[in-house]
Design an enzyme around this catalytic site. Sequence first.
Site, PDB file in Angstrom:
ATOM      1  N   GLU A   1       0.861  -1.195   0.000  1.00  0.00           N
ATOM      2  CA  GLU A   1       0.000   0.000   0.000  1.00  0.00           C
ATOM      3  C   GLU A   1       0.891   1.237   0.000  1.00  0.00           C
ATOM      4  O   GLU A   1       1.821   1.346   0.790  1.00  0.00           O
ATOM      5  CB  GLU A   1      -0.919  -0.032   1.226  1.00  0.00           C
ATOM      6  CG  GLU A   1      -1.664   1.243   1.523  1.00  0.00           C
ATOM      7  CD  GLU A   1      -2.559   1.741   0.388  1.00  0.00           C
ATOM      8  OE1 GLU A   1      -3.380   0.962  -0.112  1.00  0.00           O
ATOM      9  OE2 GLU A   1      -2.408   2.927   0.005  1.00  0.00           O
TER      10      GLU A   1
ATOM     11  N   VAL B   1       4.673   0.683  -5.402  1.00  0.00           N
ATOM     12  CA  VAL B   1       4.944  -0.390  -6.360  1.00  0.00           C
ATOM     13  C   VAL B   1       5.264   0.247  -7.711  1.00  0.00           C
ATOM     14  O   VAL B   1       4.525   1.088  -8.215  1.00  0.00           O
ATOM     15  CB  VAL B   1       3.727  -1.340  -6.473  1.00  0.00           C
ATOM     16  CG1 VAL B   1       3.946  -2.361  -7.573  1.00  0.00           C
ATOM     17  CG2 VAL B   1       3.483  -2.039  -5.144  1.00  0.00           C
TER      18      VAL B   1
ATOM     19  N   HIS C   1     -32.103  -8.270  23.964  1.00  0.00           N
ATOM     20  CA  HIS C   1     -30.948  -8.864  24.640  1.00  0.00           C
ATOM     21  C   HIS C   1     -31.014 -10.373  24.522  1.00  0.00           C
ATOM     22  O   HIS C   1     -32.094 -10.932  24.676  1.00  0.00           O
ATOM     23  CB  HIS C   1     -30.966  -8.468  26.119  1.00  0.00           C
ATOM     24  CG  HIS C   1     -29.851  -9.106  26.893  1.00  0.00           C
ATOM     25  ND1 HIS C   1     -28.544  -8.684  26.796  1.00  0.00           N
ATOM     26  CD2 HIS C   1     -29.853 -10.164  27.750  1.00  0.00           C
ATOM     27  CE1 HIS C   1     -27.780  -9.443  27.574  1.00  0.00           C
ATOM     28  NE2 HIS C   1     -28.552 -10.349  28.163  1.00  0.00           N
TER      29      HIS C   1
END
Length: 459
Positions: free
Chosen positions: A201, A235, A438
């Site tokens: 990245e 890259v 719940h």
Amino acid sequence: MKKHDLIVIGAGPGGYAAAIRAAQLGLDAACVERERVLGGTCLRVGCIPSKALLESSELYERTLAGLSRHGVAVAGVELDLERMLGRKDRVVSQLGAGVAGLLRKNRVTRYTGTARFKAPGQFELDDGTTTLSAASIIIATGSRPLSLPGITLDGNRVGSSTEALRYPEVPGRLAVIGAGYIGLELGSVWRRLGAEVVVFEYLDRILPGMDAEIAAAALKVFAKQGLQFRLGSKVTAARQDGRGCTVETEGGEPYACDRVLVSVGRRANTDGLNLEAAGVELDSRGRVDVNGGFATSAKGVYAIGDVIRGPMLAHKAEEEGIACVERIVTGYGHVNYDAIPGVVYTHPEIASVGKTEEELRSSGTAYRKGLFPFAANGRARAIADTAGFAKILADERTDRVLGVHIIGPRAGDLIAEASVAIEFGATSEDVARACHAHPTLAEVLKEASLAVDGRAIHY
Ligand code: FAD
């Protein structure tokens, strides 16, 4: 020449939804698609096949390693990749047939072929015989994968997400270029199935654009799961070398691997439409330029979805398709861009709607924040899935919910409540006062809302 009231070019989630809505509103509607299977990128090579593989690979990994803590002992677990890919393909073809059925049911005329404008309000198909015209034409041609300078997508070893949905074997080593949601989802799939996955990245963080605190938490969890990250690495090349591949980065050692997944973004599909003939202009980033009502520079021509500005998401495309048609027919149609959720379907899931903390800070909006961890939620403990937290950002003065960000189990489902809250202009007090069943994971949102006011009960 065949005439309709409204024609949509592209049968992705934006296009086919627009065509159905037009038919519902009484128009003679048609939809043109160049692919045999309807549903667009989303259904054929995007949302649906990636989620099918995420589910299958997660089941595989859990069966291998996650069941013993529940007291379930399993032995002899094996991967049958061909079958896994086959199931994914069947899901795609079943849903594609479903879309075709929906068009038929709504009496939308379907054309198969590639559309190319001839003149304003008129286009032809590549079958050489069909010319179509309509008072309203909606361009919904979507997007396609982008690459980087120095990288040619060869449709095989150096490929996009499309190839990563059908690797015939688990790569020994997989390089993922780009730590956005597509790279992380598909990187997770192949890591779970046994690949060594390295994510490259350019930025020093993952999930650009998402709330930074959530992205930092995600990075830790993914690293713990075994995804390797090379952040801040540019890259410069990726290519096939014999039977493998090499990824080169500025100032770094070359990385040898079996396959490369380039997931650095997508670009609008406008090539080949001959938009000049229709008088349709593009914006500076090559997308169809539209006004707030999805109208292009050409009278009677509209555009929606990935081919225009905004997040490239299926539900955004669908909302726009419907709003666009409603505006054409009724004069009113609306998309609330502040209430469009974004989900990353990794494990844990990551989901977000509204403003991030960074956006609120940079716009100078004063806000209060409530956090609640899944580890303090009874249901999360019961299902042994406790990583992550929910965060609610509320306006300091009015308490209106401005943003909700969740990393944790089923975050993608939980975010729906937050989208509704933002759509209805709810305050964090409203969410806190709503009774939540719940034990559910949704109680995390109630507690995070209570935490905005410093009164969470269970933390
Ligand atoms: P598309 O779905 O791209 O459809 C456009 C259609 O137009 C295509 O079928 C194309 O064949 C057709 N077409 C193009 N040009 C012509 C022409 N000239 N004539 C006739 N037909 C033409 N989004 C999400 O919201 N959630 C997700 O989980 C998600 N996961 C994704 C995973 C991957 C791997 C990828 C690649 C994308 C994912 N997306 C996801 C993004 C989502 O797929 C897109 O945002 C969405 O498909 C855009 O819809 P659309 O209708 O604008 O265009």
